[in-house]
Design an enzyme around this catalytic site. Structure first.
Site, PDB file in Angstrom:
ATOM      1  N   HIS A 219       0.751  -1.226   0.055  1.00 17.37           N
ATOM      2  CA  HIS A 219       0.116  -0.038  -0.098  1.00 17.37           C
ATOM      3  C   HIS A 219       0.882   1.177  -0.067  1.00 17.37           C
ATOM      4  O   HIS A 219       0.669   2.312  -0.542  1.00 17.37           O
ATOM      5  CB  HIS A 219      -1.065  -0.104   1.254  1.00 17.37           C
ATOM      6  CG  HIS A 219      -2.095  -1.073   1.092  1.00 17.37           C
ATOM      7  ND1 HIS A 219      -2.570  -1.806   2.011  1.00 17.37           N
ATOM      8  CD2 HIS A 219      -2.476  -1.643  -0.156  1.00 17.37           C
ATOM      9  CE1 HIS A 219      -3.611  -2.561   1.585  1.00 17.37           C
ATOM     10  NE2 HIS A 219      -3.474  -2.809   0.305  1.00 17.37           N
TER      11      HIS A 219
ATOM     12  N   GLU B 295     -13.223  -9.072  -8.276  1.00 21.61           N
ATOM     13  CA  GLU B 295     -13.131 -10.069  -7.125  1.00 21.61           C
ATOM     14  C   GLU B 295     -13.962 -11.045  -7.556  1.00 21.61           C
ATOM     15  O   GLU B 295     -15.295 -11.089  -7.734  1.00 21.61           O
ATOM     16  CB  GLU B 295     -13.682  -9.370  -6.113  1.00 21.61           C
ATOM     17  CG  GLU B 295     -13.699 -10.317  -4.680  1.00 21.61           C
ATOM     18  CD  GLU B 295     -12.533 -10.992  -4.348  1.00 21.61           C
ATOM     19  OE1 GLU B 295     -12.522 -12.088  -4.233  1.00 21.61           O
ATOM     20  OE2 GLU B 295     -11.419 -10.340  -4.313  1.00 21.61           O
TER      21      GLU B 295
ATOM     22  N   GLY C  44     -10.020 -11.658 -12.111  1.00 22.69           N
ATOM     23  CA  GLY C  44      -9.269 -10.801 -12.494  1.00 22.69           C
ATOM     24  C   GLY C  44      -8.381 -10.833 -13.688  1.00 22.69           C
ATOM     25  O   GLY C  44      -8.075  -9.694 -14.372  1.00 22.69           O
TER      26      GLY C  44
ATOM     27  N   ASP D  47      -2.819  -8.572  -7.547  1.00 22.95           N
ATOM     28  CA  ASP D  47      -2.537  -9.000  -6.048  1.00 22.95           C
ATOM     29  C   ASP D  47      -3.101 -10.309  -5.866  1.00 22.95           C
ATOM     30  O   ASP D  47      -4.009 -10.285  -5.010  1.00 22.95           O
ATOM     31  CB  ASP D  47      -2.594  -7.967  -4.962  1.00 22.95           C
ATOM     32  CG  ASP D  47      -2.804  -8.254  -3.755  1.00 22.95           C
ATOM     33  OD1 ASP D  47      -1.859  -9.239  -3.176  1.00 22.95           O
ATOM     34  OD2 ASP D  47      -3.523  -7.699  -2.660  1.00 22.95           O
TER      35      ASP D  47
END
EC number: 2.1.1.266
Length: 286
Positions: free
Chosen positions: A18, A115, A141, A166
């Site tokens: 982040h 998601e 994704g 991610d």
């Protein structure tokens, strides 16, 4: 489909991811033209560090809870974003990448979040329901990369932007092959985009094939950013993590280097097991 990020929210890997993500967003918004962001494995976007899932592992105790305020600008930027999230959602809130993207980007920018987990996709849509800039896709994704790139909104096309990949790495080392294939597709479809891949570090020596493949990707540059909070000799736990940044902003390595040293100092395992950082180019910019 078994992985749920709520068990790991706010850990040392989230901190690195982040901090890096916000720094990339700031580089994008330094120019006035609109940009686009795609989060391929978005999670729910907002977490409770005192919730049942988070307290079961207590991983945030070794991550966000260890950070101290200081003078480093990127760390201050990250801590300010977490504080803003907590002002809005409560003292134990922790922002996931969709929340950070939504608050770092501007009115003229657009965000797509993917998601696959049905419950998490529904929670993500609810958490971002009031933001018309954000489109939530309940889908895989990796597949969305081909569908959503190059990005456009009606007649508007986005020349600039970021893709965050991610993945949960449930498939262990096989996940690197999926991620690399996705990056090849993304670069073919949107070569001017920036791409950020997060990956876990358990045993660093197992990652050498990934490094070699990443260096061969047809990007202008490939930057490796890694933080291990303890020695990388145990395959049974997350000892650290890395970010592969393709087409990094100009001088991004110099900007993040001081922050990486601060994170190494503040997030080191208190048991004394030696951690380390690495910041280098797998493919140097021309």
């Amino acid at each position: 489909m078994n992985y749920r990020h709520a068990f790991h929210a706010g850990n040392h890997a989230d901190v690195l991811k982040h901090v890096t993500l916000l720094a990339l967003c700031d580089a994008l918004t330094a120019k006035p033209t609109p940009c686009f962001a795609l989060d391929t494995h978005a999670g729910v976007g907002l977490y409770r560090l005192q919730g049942d899932k988070a307290r079961k592992t207590a991983e945030s105790d070794d991550g966000i809870a260890r950070l101290r305020r200081g003078d480093d600008p990127l760390l201050k930027r990250y801590l300010a974003a977490v504080a803003a999230c907590r002002t809005e959602h409560g003292a134990d809130a922790y922002p996931g990448s969709p929340w950070l993207l939504a608050h770092a980007l501007r009115e003229q920018d657009r965000i797509a979040c993917c998601e696959l987990h049905p419950e998490d996709a529904a929670a993500l849509a609810a958490n971002l329901a009031d933001d018309p800039r954000v489109a939530v896709h309940a889908r895989d994704g990796y597949a969305a990369i081909k569908a959503l790139l190059p990005p456009r909104l009606g007649e508007q096309r986005f020349a600039r932007g970021l893709v965050l990949i991610d993945p949960p790495f449930e498939a262990q080392l096989d996940e690197f092959d999926h991620a690399l294939a996705a990056l090849r597709t993304a670069l073919e479809r949107w070569p001017q985009g920036m791409f950020a891949l997060w990956y876990p570090i358990k045993q660093a020596r197992a990652l050498h094939p990934f490094y070699r493949s990443a260096a061969l990707l047809q990007a202008k540059s490939a930057l490796r950013i890694e933080l291990c909070v303890r020695a990388d000799d145990s395959p049974l736990r997350l000892n650290g993590s890395g970010m592969l940044i393709l087409n990094a902003p100009w001088q991004f390595d110099a900007r993040i280097a001081p922050t990486l040293r601060v994170l190494e100092s503040q997030l080191a395992d208190p048991s004394g097991a030696r951690g380390w950082t690495r910041l280098d180019w797998l493919r140097a910019p021309a």
